[in-house]
Write an enzyme that holds these catalytic residues in place. Sequence first.
Site, PDB file in Angstrom:
ATOM      1  N   ASP A 116       0.434  -7.516   1.440  1.00  0.00           N
ATOM      2  CA  ASP A 116       0.839  -6.126   1.686  1.00  0.00           C
ATOM      3  C   ASP A 116       2.363  -5.993   1.756  1.00  0.00           C
ATOM      4  OD1 ASP A 116       0.438  -3.416   1.994  1.00  0.00           O
ATOM      5  OD2 ASP A 116       0.126  -3.532   4.164  1.00  0.00           O
TER       6      ASP A 116
ATOM      7  N   HIS B  90       0.821  -1.225   0.000  1.00  0.00           N
ATOM      8  CA  HIS B  90       0.000   0.000   0.000  1.00  0.00           C
ATOM      9  C   HIS B  90       0.854   1.273   0.000  1.00  0.00           C
ATOM     10  CE1 HIS B  90       0.306  -0.154   4.563  1.00  0.00           C
ATOM     11  NE2 HIS B  90       0.372   1.166   4.382  1.00  0.00           N
TER      12      HIS B  90
ATOM     13  N   SER C  27       4.229   2.285   8.457  1.00  0.00           N
ATOM     14  CA  SER C  27       3.957   1.215   7.497  1.00  0.00           C
ATOM     15  C   SER C  27       5.227   0.793   6.761  1.00  0.00           C
ATOM     16  CB  SER C  27       2.928   1.680   6.469  1.00  0.00           C
ATOM     17  OG  SER C  27       1.666   1.852   7.053  1.00  0.00           O
TER      18      SER C  27
END
Length: 302
Positions: free
Chosen positions: A177, A141, A248
């Site tokens: 991811d 992402h 992230s």
Amino acid sequence: MKINYILYLSLILVCSSCKSTKNVSEVSDTTVEIIDEGAENGSEFVNAASVEVNKLVAANLHTPFTKLKEDRTKNFEVNSGVEIAHMNSDKKTGNQMYHHLQKSTLYIGSSYLCDKCPNVHLSAASGFIIHEDGIIVTNYHVISPRDTIKYDGLFAVDHEGTVYVVTEVLSASKANDLAILKIDTKGKKLSALPLAETELVGEDVYMMGHPFRNTFFMTKGIISRKYVDSKKAQPKMTITAEFGLGASGGPVVNDSGEVVGVVSATRANYTGEGTKEKGDLQLLLKIVIPVSQLNKYLNESV
């Protein structure tokens, strides 16, 4: 009479002292405040990196984001072909761990032109080095942001402020991811984090990332559980080490500094879930991609 007067003065002093103490307590209770400060050193670090990125984009020395999107599609769910050796490491103290992680953790940012000023800005995310020749890991992402913004390129910044151009997406997994990228090191050998072969529930872990632009921020916890995501049917795990927006893609390592996971997301749980009113926040899950999933996109060198 003289004795009574002395006792009277003493009583006044005692009463004054109690009253004074009460006032101090009341003042303390009413003046305690939470100061909303900006990220410590974060703005200075990111601003300096943005200046360097601006120069690279202006000189056309970056890889266009459109090309990286093509790579992402071409190398979707493929093995990256990168060979990684699994090595056993010694346990580290907290201070040793911080510097161990800092050398290999990266600030990852997509560059875009601001619609309110003439400057180039960087989005905020994290990543880490897994091979000295410039192979890095982050989230899927992170490399597939909203299409509502036109991005120029993707860049990685180390703790010394050196900016690297992301030149290629070697592997991309939306279900897990994960993204494995190549950066241009100009021949420089980088400090890579060793990868563990698997992850163990209950083991101590450390995380490093840039939550809310608090750059190179380390926290500690344990792996609290492993489970299979019901929507994507992929293994995930949760940890108790704190992280937030901007972390992230950051590394999660065991107490020997070996990667056991990749920061992915958070999920909030409220008392009133399933009702119109959410209620109070009860539990904030810290979701991580297990290293056993990352290893599937790499080759183990003999």
